[in-house]
Design a protein around this motif. Sequence first.
Motif, short mmCIF file in Angstrom:
data_model
loop_
_atom_site.label_atom_id
_atom_site.label_comp_id
_atom_site.label_asym_id
_atom_site.label_seq_id
_atom_site.Cartn_x
_atom_site.Cartn_y
_atom_site.Cartn_z
N LYS A 124 0.84 -1.20 0.00
CA LYS A 124 0.00 0.00 0.00
C LYS A 124 0.88 1.25 0.00
O LYS A 124 1.99 1.24 0.52
CB LYS A 124 -0.91 0.01 1.23
N ARG A 125 0.34 2.31 -0.57
CA ARG A 125 1.09 3.57 -0.68
C ARG A 125 1.57 4.07 0.69
O ARG A 125 2.73 4.44 0.85
CB ARG A 125 0.23 4.64 -1.35
N ALA A 126 0.70 4.08 1.68
CA ALA A 126 1.08 4.56 3.02
C ALA A 126 2.19 3.70 3.61
O ALA A 126 3.12 4.21 4.23
CB ALA A 126 -0.14 4.57 3.93
N ASP A 127 2.10 2.37 3.42
CA ASP A 127 3.15 1.46 3.91
C ASP A 127 4.46 1.73 3.20
O ASP A 127 5.53 1.73 3.82
CB ASP A 127 2.73 0.00 3.70
N ALA A 128 4.41 1.96 1.89
CA ALA A 128 5.62 2.25 1.12
C ALA A 128 6.25 3.55 1.60
O ALA A 128 7.48 3.64 1.72
CB ALA A 128 5.29 2.32 -0.36
#
Length: 123
Positions: A23-27
């Motif tokens: 996910k973008r936030a995790d990345a």
Amino acid sequence: MQDVGTLQTTTPAISPLAGEPIKRADAERLAGVLKAFADPARLRLLSLIQAAPEGEASVSDLTAPLGLSQPTVSHHLRILTEAGLIEREKRGVWAYYRLVPSAIAAIADLLTPPRKRATKKTR
């Protein structure tokens, strides 16, 4: 050890190498932590702290081996602390830093492909 003044950065639960999209936030969180690693002075700080007696060091213990000024060392320590890679404990007028082994291990685990993790654990 009392955790003073840190902003814990949590790492994502899914590795970018797990075979499914991260996910973008995790990345973004993982990139922030890796960015803290991506500096030669910070890598040296991590190794100096780990190698120090009792596994902890103050800024004054780290300036001479690094050949950097106290404000520069403090800046790098702040970045590592905010990334959750080290923790800071204030004792009187001194602050002591030590590694957060679980944070370092979590990053290593996230960057190890799942097939390699399985073989590493069975050894």
